[in-house]
Motif scaffolding. Structure first.
Motif, mmCIF file in Angstrom:
data_model
loop_
_atom_site.group_PDB
_atom_site.id
_atom_site.type_symbol
_atom_site.label_atom_id
_atom_site.label_comp_id
_atom_site.label_asym_id
_atom_site.label_seq_id
_atom_site.Cartn_x
_atom_site.Cartn_y
_atom_site.Cartn_z
ATOM 1 N N GLU A 126 0.709 -1.314 -0.079
ATOM 2 C CA GLU A 126 0.030 0.014 -0.183
ATOM 3 C C GLU A 126 0.812 1.193 0.115
ATOM 4 N N ARG A 152 3.859 1.784 -1.165
ATOM 5 C CA ARG A 152 4.833 1.722 -2.655
ATOM 6 C C ARG A 152 3.542 2.363 -3.558
ATOM 7 N N THR A 153 2.355 1.696 -3.596
ATOM 8 C CA THR A 153 1.323 2.087 -4.205
ATOM 9 C C THR A 153 1.029 3.711 -4.223
ATOM 10 N N ALA A 154 1.038 4.191 -3.213
ATOM 11 C CA ALA A 154 0.521 5.508 -2.838
ATOM 12 C C ALA A 154 1.996 6.471 -3.129
ATOM 13 N N TRP A 161 1.131 8.367 2.381
ATOM 14 C CA TRP A 161 0.438 7.152 2.999
ATOM 15 C C TRP A 161 0.901 7.089 4.413
ATOM 16 N N GLU A 197 4.233 5.938 -5.424
ATOM 17 C CA GLU A 197 4.421 5.945 -6.432
ATOM 18 C C GLU A 197 3.315 6.633 -7.350
ATOM 19 N N SER A 198 2.197 6.829 -6.735
ATOM 20 C CA SER A 198 1.048 7.631 -7.409
ATOM 21 C C SER A 198 1.111 9.049 -7.090
ATOM 22 N N GLY A 199 2.260 9.417 -6.402
ATOM 23 C CA GLY A 199 2.388 11.134 -5.745
ATOM 24 C C GLY A 199 1.533 11.271 -4.709
ATOM 25 N N HIS A 200 0.979 10.164 -3.868
ATOM 26 C CA HIS A 200 0.258 10.428 -2.489
ATOM 27 C C HIS A 200 1.119 10.196 -1.394
#
Length: 90
Positions: free
Chosen positions: A64, A66-68, A75, A70-73
């Motif tokens: 979770e 990493r996903t955030a 976490w 890499e999406s510029g968000h």
């Protein structure tokens, strides 16, 4: 590149910056584990802390988190007295 910060309520706070999520998880495990080992908790309480609070947050960092990032968000995740946050590094 991202920045990871973490805090153990009323105990310890620290940060790490890098670009490897596996390394971030290892650093978190090492640093928080060291703080837990140095605490006044007995060995059963330390094992409980690691399994109940540290492991779930550490393990979700690479997915979770990493996903955030890499999406510029941002976490963050918390379990008991442990809070971990990731932010893209400036």
């Amino acid at each position: 590149m991202f920045k990871m910060t973490w805090a153990l309520v009323a105990e310890h706070a620290d940060e790490w910056t890098g670009d490897d999520f596996s390394q971030a998880a290892a650093v978190l495990d090492e640093k928080v584990g060291a703080a837990v080992s140095a605490s006044a908790m007995n060995s059963d309480a330390q094992a409980h802390f690691r399994a109940t609070f540290l492991a779930p947050v550490r393990d979700s960092l690479s997915g979770e988190g990493r996903t955030a990032i890499e999406s510029g968000h941002l976490w963050s995740a918390a379990a008991g007295p442990l809070l971990v946050a990731l932010a893209p590094a400036a």
